[in-house]
Design a protein around this motif. Structure first.
Motif, mmCIF file in Angstrom:
data_model
loop_
_atom_site.group_PDB
_atom_site.id
_atom_site.type_symbol
_atom_site.label_atom_id
_atom_site.label_comp_id
_atom_site.label_asym_id
_atom_site.label_seq_id
_atom_site.Cartn_x
_atom_site.Cartn_y
_atom_site.Cartn_z
ATOM 1 N N VAL A 110 33.589 38.868 44.125
ATOM 2 C CA VAL A 110 33.381 39.813 43.020
ATOM 3 C C VAL A 110 34.460 40.885 43.098
ATOM 4 O O VAL A 110 34.693 41.470 44.163
ATOM 5 N N HIS A 111 35.117 41.106 41.972
ATOM 6 C CA HIS A 111 36.149 42.140 41.869
ATOM 7 C C HIS A 111 35.878 42.929 40.593
ATOM 8 O O HIS A 111 35.683 42.337 39.528
ATOM 9 N N ASP A 112 35.832 44.241 40.711
ATOM 10 C CA ASP A 112 35.548 45.110 39.551
ATOM 11 C C ASP A 112 34.278 44.689 38.818
ATOM 12 O O ASP A 112 34.213 44.697 37.588
ATOM 13 N N GLY A 113 33.265 44.272 39.581
ATOM 14 C CA GLY A 113 31.970 43.935 38.991
ATOM 15 C C GLY A 113 31.890 42.567 38.345
ATOM 16 O O GLY A 113 30.858 42.218 37.775
ATOM 17 N N ARG A 114 32.936 41.763 38.443
ATOM 18 C CA ARG A 114 32.947 40.431 37.830
ATOM 19 C C ARG A 114 33.100 39.351 38.881
ATOM 20 O O ARG A 114 33.875 39.499 39.821
ATOM 21 N N ARG A 115 32.375 38.265 38.692
ATOM 22 C CA ARG A 115 32.475 37.110 39.582
ATOM 23 C C ARG A 115 33.675 36.253 39.219
ATOM 24 O O ARG A 115 34.034 36.135 38.053
ATOM 25 N N GLY A 116 34.258 35.626 40.254
ATOM 26 C CA GLY A 116 35.392 34.740 40.028
ATOM 27 C C GLY A 116 35.315 33.513 40.909
ATOM 28 O O GLY A 116 34.242 33.088 41.338
ATOM 29 N N ASN A 117 36.462 32.938 41.198
ATOM 30 C CA ASN A 117 36.595 31.744 42.027
ATOM 31 C C ASN A 117 37.530 32.047 43.190
ATOM 32 O O ASN A 117 38.354 32.929 43.081
ATOM 33 N N ARG A 138 28.493 25.522 38.316
ATOM 34 C CA ARG A 138 28.076 26.847 37.836
ATOM 35 C C ARG A 138 26.562 26.964 37.680
ATOM 36 O O ARG A 138 26.004 28.031 37.904
ATOM 37 N N GLU A 148 27.033 37.912 46.704
ATOM 38 C CA GLU A 148 28.270 38.400 46.105
ATOM 39 C C GLU A 148 29.115 39.055 47.192
ATOM 40 O O GLU A 148 28.623 39.899 47.931
ATOM 41 N N PHE A 186 40.401 35.715 39.129
ATOM 42 C CA PHE A 186 40.210 35.500 37.689
ATOM 43 C C PHE A 186 41.361 34.737 37.039
ATOM 44 O O PHE A 186 41.215 34.247 35.929
#
Length: 192
Positions: A131-138, A160, A170, A179
């Protein structure tokens, strides 16, 4: 024991080149590195074992990865979608204590992110996402708890849905690379 890294690199990248003549994973980044090589290198540096799942017809890609010392595995049903490639990678590395599933078109994920996901899985997380800046990624980490479900993956949906059905740990990372993927030619220059 560390997780096994699985780099999914079996897609055809039709958005990048609708004709199918150019494999986007073989394209050079602004620094001269190849997309797939950058992604594979980070995964192999972070984890004890890793493999790259490739389309069975991609001899150039396999040759490049092999010359770089990376283990590849041809997925016979790769054309049926990413889920098939993911299941193939888990099947080939069946004895792993867990898996870090990464994407071949995401060359800017930081080494520290992969290590943090591996650590989370080794410390008891069943699923770990950055999680970076409140967003999930890969990429995404999975423990052996999800082995059976991962082996059942089909089509283009990937895993997913498991993130909606099961508890997720997280992992906060300082990594905007979680992202950034390369879908079209212009993306090559946005990753500089």
């Amino acid at each position: 024991m560390h997780c096994t890294g699985i780099l999914l690199a079996a897609g055809r990248g039709r958005r990048f080149d609708p004709s199918g003549l150019q494999n986007k994973l073989l394209q050079a980044l602004p620094d001269g590195d190849r997309i797939v090589m950058a992604a594979a290198r980070r995964l192999s540096q972070a984890l004890t074992t890793s493999l790259v799942v490739v389309h069975p017809d991609e001899d150039r890609l396999i040759a490049m990865l092999s010359s770089g010392g990376f283990t590849t595995s041809r997925c016979p049903d790769a054309a049926a979608g990413m889920g098939h490639s993911l299941a193939h990678g888990v099947r080939v590395s069946d004895r792993a204590p867990g898996w870090i599933i990464a994407l071949g078109d995401m060359p800017r994920v930081r080494l520290t992110t992969i290590i943090a996901l591996d650590t989370a899985i080794r410390n008891g997380a069943d699923i770990a996402v950055p999680v970076h800046d409140g967003r999930r990624g890969n990429p995404i980490g999975f423990s052996r708890e999800h082995r059976a479900a991962l082996l059942q993956m089909r089509g283009d949906l990937g895993a997913r849905h498991l993130l909606r059905e099961f508890p997720v740990t997280e992992v906060a990372v300082d990594d905007p690379g979680i992202f950034f993927d390369i879908d079209v030619m212009a993306d090559l220059y946005n990753l500089a």
